[in-house]
Motif scaffolding. Structure first.
Motif, mmCIF file in Angstrom:
data_model
loop_
_atom_site.group_PDB
_atom_site.id
_atom_site.type_symbol
_atom_site.label_atom_id
_atom_site.label_comp_id
_atom_site.label_asym_id
_atom_site.label_seq_id
_atom_site.Cartn_x
_atom_site.Cartn_y
_atom_site.Cartn_z
ATOM 1 N N ALA A 18 -31.874 -8.833 -15.035
ATOM 2 C CA ALA A 18 -32.159 -7.640 -15.839
ATOM 3 C C ALA A 18 -31.531 -7.777 -17.222
ATOM 4 C CB ALA A 18 -31.640 -6.395 -15.128
ATOM 5 N N SER A 19 -30.318 -8.321 -17.282
ATOM 6 C CA SER A 19 -29.663 -8.516 -18.579
ATOM 7 C C SER A 19 -30.430 -9.516 -19.430
ATOM 8 C CB SER A 19 -28.221 -9.004 -18.386
ATOM 9 O OG SER A 19 -27.447 -8.032 -17.740
ATOM 10 N N GLY A 20 -30.877 -10.595 -18.828
ATOM 11 C CA GLY A 20 -31.644 -11.600 -19.556
ATOM 12 C C GLY A 20 -32.946 -11.043 -20.103
ATOM 13 N N ALA A 21 -33.611 -10.229 -19.309
ATOM 14 C CA ALA A 21 -34.857 -9.608 -19.766
ATOM 15 C C ALA A 21 -34.585 -8.650 -20.918
ATOM 16 C CB ALA A 21 -35.534 -8.872 -18.610
ATOM 17 N N ALA A 22 -33.472 -7.910 -20.848
ATOM 18 C CA ALA A 22 -33.116 -6.984 -21.926
ATOM 19 C C ALA A 22 -32.778 -7.736 -23.206
ATOM 20 C CB ALA A 22 -31.946 -6.095 -21.498
ATOM 21 N N VAL A 23 -32.080 -8.868 -23.095
ATOM 22 C CA VAL A 23 -31.770 -9.691 -24.274
ATOM 23 C C VAL A 23 -33.070 -10.179 -24.898
ATOM 24 C CG1 VAL A 23 -30.789 -11.886 -25.064
ATOM 25 C CG2 VAL A 23 -29.463 -10.386 -23.559
ATOM 26 N N ALA A 24 -33.984 -10.693 -24.073
ATOM 27 C CA ALA A 24 -35.258 -11.204 -24.579
ATOM 28 C C ALA A 24 -36.074 -10.113 -25.263
ATOM 29 C CB ALA A 24 -36.057 -11.829 -23.437
ATOM 30 N N ALA A 25 -35.941 -8.882 -24.775
ATOM 31 C CA ALA A 25 -36.691 -7.757 -25.346
ATOM 32 C C ALA A 25 -35.972 -7.125 -26.537
ATOM 33 C CB ALA A 25 -36.935 -6.705 -24.266
ATOM 34 N N GLY A 26 -34.764 -7.594 -26.823
ATOM 35 C CA GLY A 26 -33.999 -7.013 -27.927
ATOM 36 C C GLY A 26 -33.420 -5.661 -27.597
ATOM 37 N N ALA A 27 -33.239 -5.388 -26.314
ATOM 38 C CA ALA A 27 -32.765 -4.075 -25.884
ATOM 39 C C ALA A 27 -31.436 -4.149 -25.136
ATOM 40 C CB ALA A 27 -33.821 -3.420 -24.983
ATOM 41 N N PHE A 28 -30.696 -5.230 -25.323
ATOM 42 C CA PHE A 28 -29.410 -5.396 -24.648
ATOM 43 C C PHE A 28 -28.317 -5.034 -25.635
ATOM 44 C CE2 PHE A 28 -25.879 -7.912 -22.822
ATOM 45 C CZ PHE A 28 -25.934 -7.434 -21.517
ATOM 46 N N TYR A 29 -27.718 -3.887 -25.441
ATOM 47 C CA TYR A 29 -26.809 -3.341 -26.435
ATOM 48 C C TYR A 29 -25.398 -3.927 -26.370
ATOM 49 C CZ TYR A 29 -30.701 -0.268 -27.090
ATOM 50 O OH TYR A 29 -31.954 0.207 -27.339
ATOM 51 N N ASP A 30 -25.142 -4.803 -25.416
ATOM 52 C CA ASP A 30 -23.842 -5.459 -25.339
ATOM 53 C C ASP A 30 -23.893 -6.864 -25.925
ATOM 54 O OD1 ASP A 30 -22.474 -3.296 -24.276
ATOM 55 O OD2 ASP A 30 -23.116 -3.768 -22.252
ATOM 56 N N LEU A 31 -24.934 -7.152 -26.664
ATOM 57 C CA LEU A 31 -25.054 -8.374 -27.462
ATOM 58 C C LEU A 31 -25.367 -7.919 -28.877
ATOM 59 C CD1 LEU A 31 -25.224 -11.450 -27.827
ATOM 60 C CD2 LEU A 31 -27.635 -11.284 -27.205
ATOM 61 N N VAL A 32 -24.403 -8.123 -29.769
ATOM 62 C CA VAL A 32 -24.519 -7.622 -31.140
ATOM 63 C C VAL A 32 -24.459 -8.794 -32.101
ATOM 64 C CG1 VAL A 32 -23.478 -6.115 -32.874
ATOM 65 C CG2 VAL A 32 -23.362 -5.486 -30.446
ATOM 66 N N GLU A 33 -25.425 -8.868 -33.010
ATOM 67 C CA GLU A 33 -25.423 -9.920 -34.016
ATOM 68 C C GLU A 33 -25.175 -9.294 -35.383
ATOM 69 O OE1 GLU A 33 -29.062 -12.018 -34.689
ATOM 70 O OE2 GLU A 33 -28.100 -13.468 -35.990
ATOM 71 N N LEU A 34 -24.316 -9.945 -36.145
ATOM 72 C CA LEU A 34 -24.060 -9.533 -37.521
ATOM 73 C C LEU A 34 -24.381 -10.714 -38.420
ATOM 74 C CD1 LEU A 34 -22.765 -7.393 -39.526
ATOM 75 C CD2 LEU A 34 -20.728 -8.801 -39.354
ATOM 76 N N ASP A 35 -25.293 -10.507 -39.353
ATOM 77 C CA ASP A 35 -25.600 -11.528 -40.344
ATOM 78 C C ASP A 35 -24.556 -11.414 -41.441
ATOM 79 O OD1 ASP A 35 -26.652 -13.292 -42.170
ATOM 80 O OD2 ASP A 35 -28.307 -11.991 -42.761
ATOM 81 N N ALA A 36 -23.561 -12.279 -41.393
ATOM 82 C CA ALA A 36 -22.438 -12.190 -42.328
ATOM 83 C C ALA A 36 -22.838 -12.554 -43.748
ATOM 84 C CB ALA A 36 -21.279 -13.060 -41.851
ATOM 85 N N ALA A 37 -23.975 -13.203 -43.924
ATOM 86 C CA ALA A 37 -24.432 -13.495 -45.277
ATOM 87 C C ALA A 37 -24.876 -12.215 -45.980
ATOM 88 C CB ALA A 37 -25.574 -14.501 -45.244
ATOM 89 N N SER A 38 -25.414 -11.275 -45.232
ATOM 90 C CA SER A 38 -25.873 -10.008 -45.805
ATOM 91 C C SER A 38 -24.854 -8.888 -45.639
ATOM 92 C CB SER A 38 -27.178 -9.571 -45.135
ATOM 93 O OG SER A 38 -28.168 -10.547 -45.285
ATOM 94 N N ASN A 39 -24.004 -8.991 -44.640
ATOM 95 C CA ASN A 39 -23.010 -7.960 -44.326
ATOM 96 C C ASN A 39 -21.623 -8.574 -44.462
ATOM 97 O OD1 ASN A 39 -24.880 -5.768 -43.155
ATOM 98 N ND2 ASN A 39 -25.466 -7.619 -42.069
#
Length: 140
Positions: A18-39
Protein backbone atom coordinates in the motif's frame (compact mmCIF):
# COMPACT_ATOMS: atom_id res chain seq x y z
CA UNK A 1 25.34 3.29 -24.81
CA UNK A 2 21.86 4.75 -25.11
CA UNK A 3 21.13 6.98 -22.09
CA UNK A 4 17.43 7.34 -22.90
CA UNK A 5 15.23 6.68 -19.89
CA UNK A 6 12.62 4.04 -20.37
CA UNK A 7 9.66 3.30 -18.11
CA UNK A 8 9.98 0.25 -15.91
CA UNK A 9 7.78 -2.72 -16.63
CA UNK A 10 4.81 -2.68 -14.28
CA UNK A 11 5.19 -4.84 -11.19
CA UNK A 12 2.73 -7.51 -10.34
CA UNK A 13 0.06 -5.91 -8.18
CA UNK A 14 0.44 -8.78 -5.73
CA UNK A 15 3.96 -7.51 -4.93
CA UNK A 16 3.16 -3.81 -4.42
CA UNK A 17 2.53 -2.68 -0.85
CA UNK A 18 0.00 0.00 0.00
CA UNK A 19 2.87 2.38 0.79
CA UNK A 20 4.56 1.62 -2.52
CA UNK A 21 1.35 2.26 -4.43
CA UNK A 22 0.88 5.56 -2.58
CA UNK A 23 4.46 6.63 -3.41
CA UNK A 24 3.91 5.77 -7.08
CA UNK A 25 0.67 7.78 -7.06
CA UNK A 26 2.31 10.76 -5.36
CA UNK A 27 0.01 10.41 -2.38
CA UNK A 28 2.44 9.17 0.29
CA UNK A 29 2.76 12.01 2.74
CA UNK A 30 5.65 10.50 4.69
CA UNK A 31 7.98 10.93 1.71
CA UNK A 32 8.82 14.60 1.24
CA UNK A 33 11.05 16.02 -1.48
CA UNK A 34 12.56 19.48 -1.36
CA UNK A 35 14.21 20.90 -4.46
CA UNK A 36 17.02 22.79 -2.76
CA UNK A 37 17.92 24.57 -5.99
CA UNK A 38 14.57 26.38 -5.88
CA UNK A 39 14.01 26.36 -2.10
CA UNK A 40 17.43 27.39 -0.89
CA UNK A 41 16.68 30.11 1.65
CA UNK A 42 16.67 29.91 5.45
CA UNK A 43 12.87 30.33 5.46
CA UNK A 44 12.47 27.30 3.17
CA UNK A 45 14.59 25.14 5.48
CA UNK A 46 12.70 26.38 8.54
CA UNK A 47 9.42 25.34 6.90
CA UNK A 48 10.90 21.90 6.29
CA UNK A 49 12.15 21.59 9.86
CA UNK A 50 8.70 22.42 11.27
CA UNK A 51 7.31 19.40 9.46
CA UNK A 52 10.08 17.13 10.72
CA UNK A 53 8.72 17.24 14.24
CA UNK A 54 5.23 16.19 13.20
CA UNK A 55 4.25 12.57 13.55
CA UNK A 56 4.02 9.97 10.84
CA UNK A 57 1.08 8.36 9.10
CA UNK A 58 -0.66 5.34 10.55
CA UNK A 59 0.90 2.97 8.02
CA UNK A 60 4.44 4.37 8.17
CA UNK A 61 7.42 3.65 10.35
CA UNK A 62 9.58 6.46 9.00
CA UNK A 63 9.23 9.87 7.47
CA UNK A 64 11.76 10.37 4.66
CA UNK A 65 12.95 13.78 3.51
CA UNK A 66 14.80 13.92 0.21
CA UNK A 67 16.73 17.15 -0.29
CA UNK A 68 17.66 17.22 -3.95
CA UNK A 69 20.58 19.38 -5.09
CA UNK A 70 21.44 20.11 -1.45
CA UNK A 71 24.64 21.87 -2.50
CA UNK A 72 22.45 24.75 -3.74
CA UNK A 73 21.33 25.71 -0.22
CA UNK A 74 22.75 29.00 1.01
CA UNK A 75 25.35 28.77 3.78
CA UNK A 76 22.81 30.15 6.27
CA UNK A 77 20.17 27.64 5.17
CA UNK A 78 22.70 24.81 5.49
CA UNK A 79 23.55 25.94 9.01
CA UNK A 80 19.84 26.08 9.85
CA UNK A 81 19.49 22.47 8.69
CA UNK A 82 22.58 21.28 10.56
CA UNK A 83 21.05 21.00 14.06
CA UNK A 84 18.18 18.87 12.76
CA UNK A 85 20.58 16.66 10.81
CA UNK A 86 22.68 16.16 13.94
CA UNK A 87 19.72 15.22 16.14
CA UNK A 88 16.78 14.16 13.98
CA UNK A 89 13.66 12.70 15.57
CA UNK A 90 13.86 8.90 15.70
CA UNK A 91 11.23 8.48 12.96
CA UNK A 92 12.97 10.76 10.42
CA UNK A 93 15.46 9.87 7.70
CA UNK A 94 17.18 12.49 5.54
CA UNK A 95 18.50 11.73 2.08
CA UNK A 96 20.74 14.49 0.75
CA UNK A 97 21.26 14.25 -2.99
CA UNK A 98 23.80 16.31 -4.89
CA UNK A 99 25.77 16.33 -8.09
CA UNK A 100 28.48 18.46 -6.45
CA UNK A 101 29.34 17.09 -2.98
CA UNK A 102 32.34 19.35 -2.45
CA UNK A 103 29.95 22.34 -2.40
CA UNK A 104 28.00 20.90 0.55
CA UNK A 105 28.85 22.59 3.83
CA UNK A 106 31.82 20.68 5.34
CA UNK A 107 30.06 20.33 8.69
CA UNK A 108 27.15 18.60 6.96
CA UNK A 109 29.49 16.32 4.98
CA UNK A 110 31.30 15.33 8.18
CA UNK A 111 28.06 14.26 9.84
CA UNK A 112 26.53 12.20 7.05
CA UNK A 113 27.15 8.90 5.31
CA UNK A 114 28.21 9.14 1.68
CA UNK A 115 27.09 6.85 -1.12
CA UNK A 116 28.41 7.54 -4.60
CA UNK A 117 26.30 6.09 -7.38
CA UNK A 118 27.50 5.36 -10.86
CA UNK A 119 26.08 3.72 -13.93
CA UNK A 120 26.81 0.01 -14.17
CA UNK A 121 28.54 -1.32 -17.23
CA UNK A 122 26.57 -3.62 -19.48
CA UNK A 123 28.61 -6.61 -18.24
CA UNK A 124 28.04 -5.71 -14.56
CA UNK A 125 24.31 -5.28 -15.05
CA UNK A 126 23.97 -8.47 -17.10
CA UNK A 127 25.93 -10.44 -14.50
CA UNK A 128 23.82 -9.12 -11.64
CA UNK A 129 20.56 -9.84 -13.43
CA UNK A 130 21.74 -13.36 -14.33
CA UNK A 131 22.62 -13.97 -10.67
CA UNK A 132 19.22 -12.77 -9.42
CA UNK A 133 17.35 -14.73 -12.07
CA UNK A 134 19.34 -17.86 -11.20
CA UNK A 135 18.57 -17.50 -7.49
CA UNK A 136 14.88 -16.97 -8.29
CA UNK A 137 14.73 -19.94 -10.64
CA UNK A 138 13.86 -17.82 -13.69
CA UNK A 139 15.12 -18.93 -17.10
CA UNK A 140 16.67 -16.25 -19.31
Amino acid sequence: MDATLRPLAPLSTSRITASGAAVAAGAFYDLVELDAASNRRVEDVRDLIQGVHLGIGASSRRKVYVLDEVHMLTADASNTLLKTLEEPPAHVVFVLATTDPQKVLPTIRSRTQHFEFRLLTHAELSGHLADVMGREGVDA
